[in-house]
Write a protein that holds these residues in place. Structure first.
Motif, PDB file in Angstrom:
ATOM      1  N   CYS A 177       4.676  37.915  30.414  1.00 57.93           N
ATOM      2  CA  CYS A 177       4.770  36.440  29.472  1.00 57.93           C
ATOM      3  C   CYS A 177       4.284  37.039  28.192  1.00 57.93           C
ATOM      4  O   CYS A 177       3.251  37.729  27.825  1.00 57.93           O
ATOM      5  CB  CYS A 177       3.848  35.510  30.205  1.00 57.93           C
ATOM      6  SG  CYS A 177       3.696  34.175  28.835  1.00 57.93           S
ATOM      7  N   CYS A 180       0.547  34.351  27.401  1.00 57.32           N
ATOM      8  CA  CYS A 180      -0.486  34.387  28.252  1.00 57.32           C
ATOM      9  C   CYS A 180      -0.770  36.052  28.558  1.00 57.32           C
ATOM     10  O   CYS A 180      -1.947  36.306  29.095  1.00 57.32           O
ATOM     11  CB  CYS A 180      -0.682  33.618  29.232  1.00 57.32           C
ATOM     12  SG  CYS A 180       0.636  33.952  30.623  1.00 57.32           S
ATOM     13  N   CYS A 212       6.316  32.480  30.766  1.00 57.02           N
ATOM     14  CA  CYS A 212       5.904  32.077  32.316  1.00 57.02           C
ATOM     15  C   CYS A 212       5.990  30.425  32.221  1.00 57.02           C
ATOM     16  O   CYS A 212       6.093  29.792  31.248  1.00 57.02           O
ATOM     17  CB  CYS A 212       4.832  32.633  32.537  1.00 57.02           C
ATOM     18  SG  CYS A 212       3.198  31.710  31.910  1.00 57.02           S
ATOM     19  N   CYS A 215       3.007  28.762  30.493  1.00 58.49           N
ATOM     20  CA  CYS A 215       3.157  28.538  29.071  1.00 58.49           C
ATOM     21  C   CYS A 215       4.426  27.630  28.560  1.00 58.49           C
ATOM     22  O   CYS A 215       4.033  26.942  27.657  1.00 58.49           O
ATOM     23  CB  CYS A 215       3.579  29.956  28.317  1.00 58.49           C
ATOM     24  SG  CYS A 215       2.040  30.933  28.607  1.00 58.49           S
TER      25      CYS A 215
HETATM   26 ZN   LIG Z   1       2.401  32.595  29.993  1.00 57.26          ZN
END
Ligand SMILES: [Zn+2]
Length: 449
Positions: A177, A180, A212, A215
């Motif tokens: 991601c 994150c 992801c 997020c």
């Molecule tokens: Zn993420």
């Protein structure tokens, strides 16, 4: 209609007419994000996109043009075949795409061909990898009075969202991601389609693989709603369709705006596509309306301007070529709410009241040199009348903070050819929810006899 000019690295150019399906071309033949250069030649602005064509290009292209259903004339097919055949391995094709100009005079195309041939000649003989320099030299030769827009591509590589599909790692198991930093092994999922430009603007295919679900959910719930609300009024006017078809938006002062027939006004088929309906929930049948001078307010509550800023920079991070991601770790913390600030760079908002395209688009200006007077990354987001040009804050490649008009003076001068004169310098620092009111003023103009 757009025009395309193909130039092979070997020699010559191929002029492709507008019957060519450009988006199919992009998804089938290109591995990479195109690099765009803004050009102003003989007073007309347009862009060149440089595509790196994948290995299968020659075969696939021949297969594509021999397919009888794609509308390419037999004459054009023969021409394409003969022009493609002499391309040497590895193939490289430069495509000039003259953007958003259907008014370009016929003889202008030959000027564009001259420009590209000249640039390419220098590109090949100098064995440099810097196409921009060659283009600039060719422009100088062809147009000594050329405009200041050269400064943009002297300092920036331009990437735009036109025709883009999926960005980032296609193998789900290898994805990380961008926000994150987590992978499937760390327990995050990549099941949702992360639309780079929110779906509310009509975007279906411009997707980031490297965002992801957590997020994606966070940005959708907390950040992007503010950008969408900001544009609600114009989303209806641009005939954007939502997830469930035509839009119907309730504003905070009981006015409803829709691009679908919500009041059963009979329309004939031909006009119904362009109708906008306005309904006020509290108006009674006896209320009189002065049709000669009608002002209707649309109120939108609880917009946090800093979240508009975040939404646009977030799209930029989604679209960013991966080699630059490490410069933006602080920016990403800010996007995720792990870092707070109300001292953010100023930006620009351009209003163009004759929109060239109602489609949303995203652009990246990535600085290509060490001119620290300019920001490393400027993200532009265009929808309908409005284009924002915003500086990505907290980039490790910046020495300035761009929080005063003096500090963005150089940036303003560089962007001037794009901003025209219809722009404001804006601050989107505020974290306080505010209220926007858009007044729709309708005037009745009697038909001339
Ligand atoms: Zn993420």
């Amino acid at each position: 209609m757009p025009e395309f000019i193909f130039i092979s690295q070997a020699e010559g150019s191929i002029h492709i007419n507008s019957d060519f399906n450009f988006s199919i071309f992009l998804s089938e033949f290109c591995d990479d994000t195109p690099i765009s250069y803004g050009v102003k030649l003989a007073g007309i602005s347009w862009g060149i996109d440089i595509f790196k064509i994948n290995k299968n290009f020659k075969n696939k292209f021949q297969e594509y043009i021999s397919n009888s259903s794609n509308g390419i004339s037999p004459y054009a097919k023969k021409f394409y075949y003969e022009s493609i055949r002499p391309l040497a391995e590895p193939e490289y094709v430069i495509i000039a795409f003259i953007k958003a100009h259907d008014q370009i005079p016929k003889n202008y195309i030959s000027l564009v061909k001259d420009l590209l041939s000249l640039s390419l000649k220098e590109y090949n003989s100098s064995k440099t990898n810097d196409f921009r320099k060659c283009l600039e030299n060719a422009l100088r030769k062809l147009d000594p009075l050329l405009s200041s827009s050269v400064d943009i591509y002297l300092n920036y590589d331009l990437y735009d969202s036109y025709g883009q599909g999926k960005i980032g790692e296609s193998d789900r198991n290898k994805r990380k991601c961008r926000f994150c930093g987590k992978t499937i092994e760390d327990g995050v999922k990549f099941s949702n389609k992360a639309h780079i430009i929110p779906e509310a603007f009509g975007n279906k295919k411009f997707i980031c693989n490297e965002e992801c679900d957590n997020c994606n959910h966070f940005f959708g719930e907390n950040i992007e709603t503010h950008l969408i609300k900001y544009f609600d009024f114009f989303r209806v006017f641009s005939q954007t369709k939502g997830k469930e078809g035509p839009l119907k938006i309730h504003f905070d002062n009981n006015n409803i705006l829709s691009n679908r027939n919500i009041v059963n006004i009979p329309t004939d088929e031909s006009s119904s596509n362009n109708m906008i309906y306005i309904v006020n929930k509290t108006a009674s049948k006896t209320d009189s309306i002065d049709i000669n001078n009608l002002s209707i307010p649309f109120k939108i509550k609880n917009i946090v301007e800093q979240n508009i800023y975040k939404s646009i920079i977030k799209m930029g991070i989604n679209f960013l070529p991966p080699q630059y991601l490490s410069y933006f770790s602080e920016t990403i913390k800010w996007l995720l709410g792990q870092k707070q600030s109300t001292e953010l760079p100023l930006g620009f908002r351009r209003n163009n009241f004759s929109p060239s395209s109602p489609e949303p688009s995203l652009g990246l200006f990535i600085r290509s040199n060490d001119n620290f007077n300019l920001p490393f990354l400027i993200v532009s987001f265009h929808f309908y009348f409005t284009t924002f040009f915003l500086i990505a804050p907290f980039c490790s490649q910046d020495r300035r903070t761009f929080i005063t008009p003096q500090e963005i003076e150089d940036t303003k001068n560089i962007l001037k050819p794009i901003l025209d004169d219809n722009y404001d310098i804006i601050s989107l620092n505020s974290l306080n929810p505010i209220e926007y009111i858009i007044n729709l003023n309708l005037k009745h103009t009697p038909k001339k006899q």
